[in-house]
Write an enzyme that holds these catalytic residues in place. Structure first.
Site, PDB file in Angstrom:
ATOM      1  N   ASP A   1     -21.007  -6.355   3.626  1.00 10.07           N
ATOM      2  CA  ASP A   1     -21.993  -5.579   5.051  1.00 10.07           C
ATOM      3  C   ASP A   1     -22.318  -4.708   4.089  1.00 10.07           C
ATOM      4  OD1 ASP A   1     -21.971  -4.488   7.589  1.00 10.07           O
ATOM      5  OD2 ASP A   1     -20.053  -3.629   7.188  1.00 10.07           O
TER       6      ASP A   1
ATOM      7  N   PHE B   1     -18.423  -6.650  15.490  1.00  4.47           N
ATOM      8  CA  PHE B   1     -17.294  -6.101  15.167  1.00  4.47           C
ATOM      9  C   PHE B   1     -16.376  -7.466  15.203  1.00  4.47           C
ATOM     10  CE2 PHE B   1     -13.911  -4.008  14.018  1.00  4.47           C
ATOM     11  CZ  PHE B   1     -14.266  -3.360  13.251  1.00  4.47           C
TER      12      PHE B   1
ATOM     13  N   GLU C   1     -13.545 -11.225  -1.494  1.00  2.89           N
ATOM     14  CA  GLU C   1     -13.843 -10.456  -0.010  1.00  2.89           C
ATOM     15  C   GLU C   1     -14.318 -11.201   1.106  1.00  2.89           C
ATOM     16  OE1 GLU C   1     -13.671  -7.598   0.254  1.00  2.89           O
ATOM     17  OE2 GLU C   1     -15.312  -6.458  -0.451  1.00  2.89           O
ATOM     18  N   ASP C   2     -13.464 -10.831   1.915  1.00  3.15           N
ATOM     19  CA  ASP C   2     -13.152 -11.219   3.502  1.00  3.15           C
ATOM     20  C   ASP C   2     -14.261 -10.441   3.734  1.00  3.15           C
ATOM     21  OD1 ASP C   2     -12.695  -7.914   3.674  1.00  3.15           O
ATOM     22  OD2 ASP C   2     -12.359  -7.929   5.337  1.00  3.15           O
TER      23      ASP C   2
ATOM     24  N   ARG D   1      -5.274  -8.120  12.072  1.00  2.27           N
ATOM     25  CA  ARG D   1      -5.416  -8.726  10.952  1.00  2.27           C
ATOM     26  C   ARG D   1      -4.624 -10.008  11.215  1.00  2.27           C
ATOM     27  NH1 ARG D   1      -7.418  -6.065   6.910  1.00  2.27           N
ATOM     28  NH2 ARG D   1      -6.796  -3.334   6.622  1.00  2.27           N
TER      29      ARG D   1
HETATM   30  C1  PRP Z   1     -14.164  -3.860   4.211  1.00  2.00           C
HETATM   31  C2  PRP Z   1     -14.114  -5.229   3.787  1.00  2.00           C
HETATM   32  C3  PRP Z   1     -14.819  -4.552   2.625  1.00  2.00           C
HETATM   33  C4  PRP Z   1     -16.223  -3.761   2.784  1.00  2.00           C
HETATM   34  C5  PRP Z   1     -17.604  -4.612   3.168  1.00  2.00           C
HETATM   35  O1  PRP Z   1     -13.334  -3.409   4.046  1.00  2.00           O
HETATM   36  O2  PRP Z   1     -12.776  -5.708   2.874  1.00  2.00           O
HETATM   37  O3  PRP Z   1     -14.071  -4.418   1.539  1.00  2.00           O
HETATM   38  O4  PRP Z   1     -15.327  -3.250   4.171  1.00  2.00           O
HETATM   39  O5  PRP Z   1     -18.489  -3.140   3.618  1.00  2.00           O
HETATM   40  P1  PRP Z   1     -19.622  -3.082   3.105  1.00  2.00           P
HETATM   41  O6  PRP Z   1     -20.342  -3.749   2.452  1.00  2.00           O
HETATM   42  O7  PRP Z   1     -20.426  -2.108   3.646  1.00  2.00           O
HETATM   43  O8  PRP Z   1     -19.267  -1.671   1.652  1.00  2.00           O
HETATM   44  P2  PRP Z   1     -12.093  -1.799   5.235  1.00  2.00           P
HETATM   45  O9  PRP Z   1     -13.214  -0.692   4.615  1.00  2.00           O
HETATM   46  O10 PRP Z   1     -12.795  -2.506   6.191  1.00  2.00           O
HETATM   47  O11 PRP Z   1     -11.121  -1.851   4.599  1.00  2.00           O
HETATM   48  P3  PRP Z   1      -9.578  -3.478   4.741  1.00  2.00           P
HETATM   49  O12 PRP Z   1     -10.087  -4.841   3.726  1.00  2.00           O
HETATM   50  O13 PRP Z   1      -8.382  -2.581   4.593  1.00  2.00           O
HETATM   51  O14 PRP Z   1      -9.591  -3.712   5.705  1.00  2.00           O
END
Ligand code: PRP
Length: 182
Positions: free
Chosen positions: A106, A155, A102-103, A168
């Site tokens: 949160d 953010f 994961e990136d 990105r």
């Molecule tokens: C981001 C990230 C995780 C998620 C984490 O994805 O890549 O998958 O949010 O958030 P959480 O712990 O609150 O669930 P995002 O929905 O932004 O999609 P993306 O990776 O396509 O940008």
């Protein structure tokens, strides 16, 4: 050609050199832990693709890779709490040592959802590596097995992370203030 994204006055939180150093350390740690095994890395699209590409090249191990498309944010700056699969995994994970990449971790809703949907397929093990951890924002009590950086509740964009699908491609992780996002 102008480069508006690079010219924005958004402050650098994690410069590319610092990220590269930490990714090397994470790669060494993961390679030690999985020595003698062939982990199956599942990158969560879209945000994790840059981190995954760098991490996988730091692993002195045999690995296989796959991607799972997930979205949990709407078009704004806050999590909707709603998680949807946009692309399923391509190969079976039964009996595999799965390492989710994961990136950012949160609220934890996404990882909780991933644990639930992937456990059904009976992997041998299921762990998470995340580049960024916003631990102060956690709503669901989950934790990552490997964390690149714990960051404050700001953010962030760049190194795979977006705002409305932009930024990105930025090589550093930057803080996007709401007034910068118009
Ligand atoms: C981001 C990230 C995780 C998620 C984490 O994805 O890549 O998958 O949010 O958030 P959480 O712990 O609150 O669930 P995002 O929905 O932004 O999609 P993306 O990776 O396509 O940008």
């Amino acid at each position: 050609m102008t480069e508006p994204s690079r010219d924005r006055s958004v402050e650098v939180l994690l410069p590319r050199e610092k990220i590269a150093r930490r990714v090397r350390e994470l790669g060494a740690e993961i390679a030690r832990d999985y020595r003698g095994r062939t982990p199956h890395l599942v990158g969560i699209l879209k945000g994790a693709w840059v981190f995954m590409a760098d991490l996988v090249r730091q692993l002195d191990l045999d690995v296989t890779v796959d991607f799972l498309g997930i979205t949990s944010y709407g078009a704004g700056m806050h999590s909707s709490g709603e998680v949807k699969i946009t692309k399923d995994i391509d190969v079976s994970i039964e009996g595999r040592d799965v390492l989710i990449v994961e990136d950012i971790l949160d609220t934890g809703h996404t990882f909780k959802f991933l644990q639930e949907v992937l456990s059904v397929h009976q992997p041998r093990s299921l762990r998470l590596v995340t580049l960024l951890d916003k631990a102060s924002r956690r709503v669901v009590p989950v934790h990552a097995d490997y964390v690149g950086f714990e960051i404050p509740d700001v953010f962030v964009v760049g190194y795979g992370l977006d705002f409305n699908q932009k930024y990105r491609q930025l090589p550093d992780v930057r803080v996007l203030r709401s007034q910068d996002s118009v």
